[in-house]
Design a protein around this motif. Structure first.
Motif, PDB file in Angstrom:
ATOM      1  N   ILE A 207       0.841  -1.204   0.000  1.00  0.00           N
ATOM      2  CA  ILE A 207       0.000   0.000   0.000  1.00  0.00           C
ATOM      3  C   ILE A 207       0.878   1.257   0.000  1.00  0.00           C
ATOM      4  O   ILE A 207       1.811   1.382   0.783  1.00  0.00           O
ATOM      5  CB  ILE A 207      -0.950  -0.001   1.228  1.00  0.00           C
ATOM      6  CG1 ILE A 207      -1.911  -1.188   1.155  1.00  0.00           C
ATOM      7  CG2 ILE A 207      -1.727   1.312   1.324  1.00  0.00           C
ATOM      8  CD1 ILE A 207      -2.760  -1.385   2.393  1.00  0.00           C
ATOM      9  N   GLY A 208       0.564   2.158  -0.929  1.00  0.00           N
ATOM     10  CA  GLY A 208       1.324   3.407  -1.038  1.00  0.00           C
ATOM     11  C   GLY A 208       2.548   3.297  -1.936  1.00  0.00           C
ATOM     12  O   GLY A 208       3.237   4.296  -2.153  1.00  0.00           O
ATOM     13  N   GLN A 209       2.802   2.110  -2.473  1.00  0.00           N
ATOM     14  CA  GLN A 209       4.000   1.898  -3.289  1.00  0.00           C
ATOM     15  C   GLN A 209       3.680   1.956  -4.784  1.00  0.00           C
ATOM     16  O   GLN A 209       2.584   1.535  -5.198  1.00  0.00           O
ATOM     17  CB  GLN A 209       4.598   0.511  -3.007  1.00  0.00           C
ATOM     18  CG  GLN A 209       5.069   0.316  -1.591  1.00  0.00           C
ATOM     19  CD  GLN A 209       6.288   1.166  -1.273  1.00  0.00           C
ATOM     20  OE1 GLN A 209       7.159   1.359  -2.117  1.00  0.00           O
ATOM     21  NE2 GLN A 209       6.317   1.696  -0.061  1.00  0.00           N
ATOM     22  N   PRO A 210       4.641   2.393  -5.608  1.00  0.00           N
ATOM     23  CA  PRO A 210       4.480   2.235  -7.056  1.00  0.00           C
ATOM     24  C   PRO A 210       4.641   0.761  -7.424  1.00  0.00           C
ATOM     25  O   PRO A 210       5.471   0.061  -6.842  1.00  0.00           O
ATOM     26  CB  PRO A 210       5.638   3.063  -7.626  1.00  0.00           C
ATOM     27  CG  PRO A 210       6.643   3.161  -6.535  1.00  0.00           C
ATOM     28  CD  PRO A 210       5.914   3.022  -5.234  1.00  0.00           C
ATOM     29  N   VAL A 211       3.819   0.297  -8.344  1.00  0.00           N
ATOM     30  CA  VAL A 211       3.875  -1.118  -8.761  1.00  0.00           C
ATOM     31  C   VAL A 211       3.820  -1.187 -10.291  1.00  0.00           C
ATOM     32  O   VAL A 211       3.408  -0.231 -10.956  1.00  0.00           O
ATOM     33  CB  VAL A 211       2.695  -1.944  -8.171  1.00  0.00           C
ATOM     34  CG1 VAL A 211       2.818  -2.084  -6.672  1.00  0.00           C
ATOM     35  CG2 VAL A 211       1.342  -1.338  -8.555  1.00  0.00           C
ATOM     36  N   ARG A 212       4.257  -2.320 -10.815  1.00  0.00           N
ATOM     37  CA  ARG A 212       4.115  -2.572 -12.246  1.00  0.00           C
ATOM     38  C   ARG A 212       3.115  -3.703 -12.423  1.00  0.00           C
ATOM     39  O   ARG A 212       3.242  -4.765 -11.799  1.00  0.00           O
ATOM     40  CB  ARG A 212       5.461  -2.963 -12.857  1.00  0.00           C
ATOM     41  CG  ARG A 212       5.410  -3.100 -14.378  1.00  0.00           C
ATOM     42  CD  ARG A 212       6.751  -3.527 -14.951  1.00  0.00           C
ATOM     43  NE  ARG A 212       7.840  -2.633 -14.580  1.00  0.00           N
ATOM     44  CZ  ARG A 212       8.071  -1.433 -15.138  1.00  0.00           C
ATOM     45  NH1 ARG A 212       7.297  -0.999 -16.104  1.00  0.00           N
ATOM     46  NH2 ARG A 212       9.075  -0.694 -14.746  1.00  0.00           N
ATOM     47  N   LEU A 213       2.081  -3.466 -13.228  1.00  0.00           N
ATOM     48  CA  LEU A 213       1.050  -4.480 -13.479  1.00  0.00           C
ATOM     49  C   LEU A 213       1.429  -5.238 -14.738  1.00  0.00           C
ATOM     50  O   LEU A 213       1.615  -4.639 -15.799  1.00  0.00           O
ATOM     51  CB  LEU A 213      -0.314  -3.811 -13.686  1.00  0.00           C
ATOM     52  CG  LEU A 213      -0.730  -2.764 -12.645  1.00  0.00           C
ATOM     53  CD1 LEU A 213      -2.087  -2.164 -13.021  1.00  0.00           C
ATOM     54  CD2 LEU A 213      -0.778  -3.384 -11.251  1.00  0.00           C
ATOM     55  N   LEU A 214       1.584  -6.540 -14.615  1.00  0.00           N
ATOM     56  CA  LEU A 214       1.962  -7.361 -15.764  1.00  0.00           C
ATOM     57  C   LEU A 214       0.731  -8.117 -16.235  1.00  0.00           C
ATOM     58  O   LEU A 214       0.258  -9.031 -15.566  1.00  0.00           O
ATOM     59  CB  LEU A 214       3.076  -8.339 -15.375  1.00  0.00           C
ATOM     60  CG  LEU A 214       4.340  -7.705 -14.791  1.00  0.00           C
ATOM     61  CD1 LEU A 214       5.328  -8.771 -14.366  1.00  0.00           C
ATOM     62  CD2 LEU A 214       4.983  -6.773 -15.800  1.00  0.00           C
ATOM     63  N   ARG A 215       0.199  -7.689 -17.390  1.00  0.00           N
ATOM     64  CA  ARG A 215      -0.979  -8.351 -17.958  1.00  0.00           C
ATOM     65  C   ARG A 215      -0.528  -9.105 -19.195  1.00  0.00           C
ATOM     66  O   ARG A 215       0.533  -8.804 -19.755  1.00  0.00           O
ATOM     67  CB  ARG A 215      -2.021  -7.339 -18.370  1.00  0.00           C
ATOM     68  CG  ARG A 215      -2.444  -6.376 -17.272  1.00  0.00           C
ATOM     69  CD  ARG A 215      -3.447  -5.375 -17.840  1.00  0.00           C
ATOM     70  NE  ARG A 215      -3.529  -4.176 -17.045  1.00  0.00           N
ATOM     71  CZ  ARG A 215      -4.483  -3.938 -16.145  1.00  0.00           C
ATOM     72  NH1 ARG A 215      -5.430  -4.821 -15.936  1.00  0.00           N
ATOM     73  NH2 ARG A 215      -4.506  -2.809 -15.476  1.00  0.00           N
ATOM     74  N   PRO A 216      -1.356 -10.052 -19.648  1.00  0.00           N
ATOM     75  CA  PRO A 216      -0.970 -10.775 -20.863  1.00  0.00           C
ATOM     76  C   PRO A 216      -0.634  -9.813 -22.012  1.00  0.00           C
ATOM     77  O   PRO A 216       0.270 -10.045 -22.796  1.00  0.00           O
ATOM     78  CB  PRO A 216      -2.205 -11.620 -21.175  1.00  0.00           C
ATOM     79  CG  PRO A 216      -2.888 -11.794 -19.849  1.00  0.00           C
ATOM     80  CD  PRO A 216      -2.589 -10.556 -19.051  1.00  0.00           C
TER      81      PRO A 216
END
Ligand code: BTN
Length: 259
Positions: A207-216
């Motif tokens: 929570i509160g962190q930058p994330v990378r979303l890996l989608r197909p």
């Protein structure tokens, strides 16, 4: 570790010095009619499994490799919540045996100081008529590994209790406390969701962190805002839109180290 679980009913614990995977052994036991509550523990796993088809390093005598069998009483869509709640049970176990404060990386890795201490893999088996037959919840906790045990690939992202304590608890102790926590979780599932959700949010390092979303279809950066009531991750996309992410559809990578 054989015979060293004085507080666990011996009828429900199967200890194997070595097996391919405690999840696989649990499923084999389930197919032979094992009852809900069976616990399988291994000294080592020769084919330890992680999420998304990955392997889970399972060196002899170093970690706790444990699976528990439950006969379903919840709808299969609630299983994601069960796994998230198991991450809380692992944190509670570590907290009750040590002065350490583990965190949770959404959806269900348990971390110490930003490195992975524990992974959880839940599998659902279906019977011939298409109804859910059993849930196998597998937990691997790193107890005694040194950085050398993890090797150059894993040591930057994995840790063990022994790396944070002069005297780590024995794997048997960890197993006993963990099974008590898991029994409580299952007995109160899904009614105690709000309690587990609060405990989860309190420890969630995502929570509160930058994330990378890996989608197909590709990857996208986002900001993790909160964990929703169904344990999905609420994120804000660069264009300002918000989305609830569930781990079956999207893999989430932290941008700041392993967290
Ligand atoms: C992950 O980190 O991706 C999940 C790892 C789960 C590992 C545990 S160890 C006990 C059980 N048996 C397995 O083969 N996997 C789980």
């Amino acid at each position: 570790m054989e015979g060293l679980f004085p507080h666990l009913d011996p009828c429900r614990v199967l200890y194997l010095p070595s097996t391919d995977s405690t999840n696989e052994e649990c499923k084999r036991q389930a197919a032979q009619g094992a009852e809900s509550g069976l616990v399988v523990i291994a000294g080592e796993q020769t084919g330890g499994k992680g999420r998304r088809g990955r392997s889970f390093q399972s060196l002899a005598g170093k970690g706790l490799y444990l699976s528990i069998l439950w006969r379903p009483k919840a709808a299969s869509e609630q299983l994601f919540q069960l796994t998230a709640q198991a991450a809380v049970a692992v944190c509670q176990t570590v907290e009750s045996l040590t002065a350490l404060s583990p965190a949770i990386k959404w959806p269900n890795d348990v971390l110490l100081e930003g490195k992975k201490l524990c992974g959880i893999l839940t599998e659902l088996e279906w019977n011939a008529s298409g109804a859910p037959d059993c849930i196998v919840l597998g937990i691997g906790i790193n107890v005694r590994q040194t950085p050398e045990d993890f090797g150059p690939d894993l040591s930057p992202i994995a840790t063990s209790l022994a790396q944070h304590l002069p005297q780590p608890p024995r794997r048997e102790e960890v197993a006993e406390v963990l099974v008590a926590r898991l029994d409580r979780l299952w007995a109160s599932f899904p009614q105690a969701r709000e309690e587990y959700l609060a405990q989860y949010r309190r420890r969630c390092a995502t929570i509160g962190q930058p994330v990378r979303l890996l989608r197909p279809g590709g990857s996208q950066e986002a900001l993790a805002l909160d964990v929703n009531r169904d344990f999905s991750l609420q994120v804000r996309l660069p264009d300002g839109r918000e989305e609830a992410i569930s781990s079956g559809e999207v893999s989430v990578r932290g941008l700041l180290g392993y967290t």
